[in-house]
Design a protein around this motif. Structure first.
Motif, short mmCIF file in Angstrom:
data_model
loop_
_atom_site.label_atom_id
_atom_site.label_comp_id
_atom_site.label_asym_id
_atom_site.label_seq_id
_atom_site.Cartn_x
_atom_site.Cartn_y
_atom_site.Cartn_z
N LEU A 166 -9.99 -2.53 14.55
CA LEU A 166 -8.62 -2.22 14.59
C LEU A 166 -8.28 -1.57 13.41
O LEU A 166 -8.56 -1.51 12.31
CB LEU A 166 -8.09 -3.72 14.39
N TRP A 167 -6.80 -0.97 13.49
CA TRP A 167 -6.09 -0.18 12.41
C TRP A 167 -4.71 -0.46 12.52
O TRP A 167 -4.09 -0.95 13.45
CB TRP A 167 -6.30 1.08 12.55
N THR A 168 -4.02 -0.50 11.48
CA THR A 168 -2.54 -0.68 11.49
C THR A 168 -2.19 0.45 10.47
O THR A 168 -2.43 1.05 9.71
CB THR A 168 -2.16 -2.07 10.62
N ALA A 169 -0.69 0.88 11.03
CA ALA A 169 0.08 1.92 10.48
C ALA A 169 0.58 1.78 9.00
O ALA A 169 0.67 2.40 8.30
CB ALA A 169 1.09 2.48 11.40
N MET A 170 0.23 0.42 8.65
CA MET A 170 0.92 -0.01 7.43
C MET A 170 -0.01 0.26 6.04
O MET A 170 0.40 -0.01 4.85
CB MET A 170 1.42 -1.41 7.39
N ALA A 171 -1.41 0.47 6.73
CA ALA A 171 -2.28 0.55 5.57
C ALA A 171 -2.96 1.99 5.71
O ALA A 171 -3.15 2.47 6.93
CB ALA A 171 -3.54 -0.36 5.77
N GLU A 172 -2.87 2.78 4.64
CA GLU A 172 -3.44 4.35 4.90
C GLU A 172 -4.87 4.56 4.60
O GLU A 172 -5.36 4.93 3.37
CB GLU A 172 -2.48 5.07 3.77
N SER A 173 -5.42 3.97 5.33
CA SER A 173 -6.80 4.22 5.27
C SER A 173 -7.69 4.15 6.62
O SER A 173 -7.15 3.79 7.63
CB SER A 173 -7.79 3.09 4.45
N VAL A 202 -11.89 -1.95 3.94
CA VAL A 202 -11.55 -3.30 3.36
C VAL A 202 -9.92 -3.46 3.49
O VAL A 202 -9.47 -4.71 3.82
CB VAL A 202 -11.89 -3.48 2.01
N THR A 203 -9.28 -2.47 3.25
CA THR A 203 -7.82 -2.75 3.32
C THR A 203 -7.47 -2.84 5.05
O THR A 203 -6.62 -3.71 4.93
CB THR A 203 -7.11 -1.26 2.71
N GLN A 204 -7.99 -1.85 5.57
CA GLN A 204 -7.53 -2.14 7.08
C GLN A 204 -8.07 -3.37 7.72
O GLN A 204 -7.22 -4.30 8.43
CB GLN A 204 -8.16 -0.89 7.74
N VAL A 205 -9.13 -3.91 7.38
CA VAL A 205 -9.83 -5.12 8.02
C VAL A 205 -8.97 -6.34 7.48
O VAL A 205 -8.58 -7.39 8.41
CB VAL A 205 -11.29 -5.38 7.49
#
Length: 503
Positions: A176-183, A188-191
């Motif tokens: 999964l990924w979210t547009a709120m995290a730039e990675s 680690v940030t996305q998870v």
């Protein structure tokens, strides 16, 4: 425009540093630090602080109703979760690739859907056509499960807002990924951001969210450790990939026990529940070979009999090997040290291999006595009684410490036709009285070694007599023993180190 601030995050432990380095100072992992944007890790733009609001405080004395649960239709899965899925909870399931995580969750989703619950299965690793092929192979094509192949958290939440499902399966959280995290996805940030968004949805909607997690080469769930703290339950799917048996074990559960296991068998039609795991693990046991002992263990509230296999062989190496499968290698080293220091049994010139049959992993210290019996049996070449079970913890002083649930262990042994049990002397009492099988209590490990040695006889012109459970054993003249005064242990023979194998 000002340049965005960045940070360096370890992909193994989640530690954050201000600059890159080849080795993480927190966990020691090499080449795991990646540069990421310093955006809000929980998603959402940075905003100015706002004034807080007053919350209502409650008393500890208040009574709350039991958390509502949804039965999955798979008894072993319901046992591990504590009686079914709790509505509004988030569950993390990890396991090796190909172990059967997706198969188990697809079977549970189909069973819930057939029971009338709304179920959504979101796959980030497979297309919907691939999921349909697996469902057809498992005979679940007629189950009304809603499928989706999507990796964007925003799109998934928008889709779920109009569904109101009882169960949501995300396979897997690392995709999964979210547009709120730039990675990149899987960092680690996305998870962390994606897991926080899905957990927040579970609490707000009342749906049960099951997240599938990848594992690292060490068997730990990949990603930041904070995800395991955020979810309500953490489960691991274990087993030997080459064997048919699988074990679902819970390591964290806010709504149930944390030491339960569920046992499954992988077949051509998916995972089949195993109602009596003891019969399964003891099915093809060789009862006449030295080095095997039956351990009466407890996994949660379930008694379980498993076979401990040991092989002690002469080593051609200057540093003999010590290998374990299904047991802690450090604990094996401790048992070998106690046998040498307290009982005089020498393993220094031998390779030692220990295996728990059936692919099960044992973590409780109650298996110490069965491991010690299997090791001494393999070294001496004396087969243990095939109808005997062992359990007890071995201390560094050589004493046998009691373990809990002795009555349940003995009852399981009786049910499977075992005729005797070797247990710690301290548990012999009300729990062992009046049983059909004979119970022998041992106070020290030296007593057990002497009993195993008493199963055979070596004539000698002059020697000491040691009475054991299997009869009498004659020790050669001049042999030195360590142990209790009335029950000498295995002999130490400086001039005849191969006496065990010659005999």
């Amino acid at each position: 425009m000002a340049k965005g601030r960045s940070q360096f995050v370890c992909q193994n432990c989640g530690a954050v540093t201000s600059r890159w380095s080849g080795k993480c100072e927190s966990c020691g992992e090499w080449n795991a630090i990646v540069e990421e944007s310093a955006a809000n890790p929980l998603g959402g733009p940075k905003t100015s602080p706002r004034k807080g609001r007053t919350v209502t405080l409650a008393d500890l004395s208040g009574s709350e109703p039991q958390a509502p649960r949804v039965l999955s239709g798979i008894a072993e899965l319901d046992r591990v979760t504590g009686g079914g899925f709790v509505r509004g909870s988030a569950i993390l399931i990890g396991g090796d690739p190909g172990i059967g995580k997706s198969t188990l969750l697809l079977q549970a989703a189909a069973a819930l859907a057939k029971a009338g619950e709304r179920v959504v299965y979101v796959s980030g690793e497979e297309a919907t056509a691939q999921v349909r092929l697996r469902a057809e192979r498992l005979g679940l094509s007629d189950a009304p499960v809603a499928l989706a192949a999507e990796t964007s958290v925003e799109d998934i939440l928008a889709t779920l807002s109009g569904e109101r499902p009882a169960l949501v399966v995300i396979d897997s959280i690392q995709t999964l990924w979210t547009a709120m995290a730039e990675s990149a996805p899987g960092t680690v940030t996305q998870v962390r951001a994606c897991a926080h968004a899905m957990i927040r949805y579970a609490k707000q909607s009342g749906a049960t969210v099951v997240l599938v997690g990848h594992v690292t080469k060490d068997g730990q769930i990949a990603g930041p450790r904070v995800v395991e703290h955020m979810v309500d339950a953490v489960m691991s799917f274990e087993g030997d990939g080459s064997g048919p048996f699988r074990v679902l074990r819970t390591t964290k559960n806010r709504f149930g026990p944390t030491d339960e296991i569920g046992v499954f068998e992988m077949t051509g039609l998916g995972l089949r529940e195993v109602a009596n795991p003891s019969e399964l693990f003891l099915g093809d046991r060789d009862q006449s070979s030295p080095g095997t002992a039956v351990f009466a263990g407890m996994e949660g509230t379930r008694p379980l009999l498993v076979e401990i296999q040991a092989l002690v062989a002469p080593s051609p190496l200057s540093m003999p090997r010590r290998a374990t499968v299904g047991w802690d290698g450090n604990r094996l080293a401790m048992i070998l040290a106690v046998l040498e220091a307290r009982c005089g049994v020498r393993f220094g010139a031998n390779d030692v291999y220990l295996n728990v049959a059936g692919g099960l992993r044992i973590v409780e210290p109650g298996a110490d006595l069965a491991v010690a019996a299997a090791l001494v049996s393999s070294l001496s070449g004396v087969a243990l009684p095939p109808d005997c079970v062992y359990f007890g913890e071995v201390s560094l002083t050589g004493r046998i410490r009691p373990v809990g649930h002795a009555g349940a262990r003995l009852k399981e042994a009786e049910k499977l036709g075992f005729g005797s049990a070797v247990v710690p002397e301290a548990v012999v009492g009300d729990e062992t009285r009046g049983r059909a099988l004979g119970v022998q209590g041992v106070a020290a490990l030296a007593d057990l070694v002497a009993d195993i040695a008493g199963g055979r006889s070596r004539p000698a012109a002059d020697g000491n007599r040691v009475s054991g459970r299997g009869g009498q054993k004659t020790l050669p003249a001049g042999a030195r023993t360590q142990g209790s005064p009335d029950r000498p242990a295995w002999p130490q023979m400086p001039d005849d180190e191969d006496w065990v194998r010659e005999a």
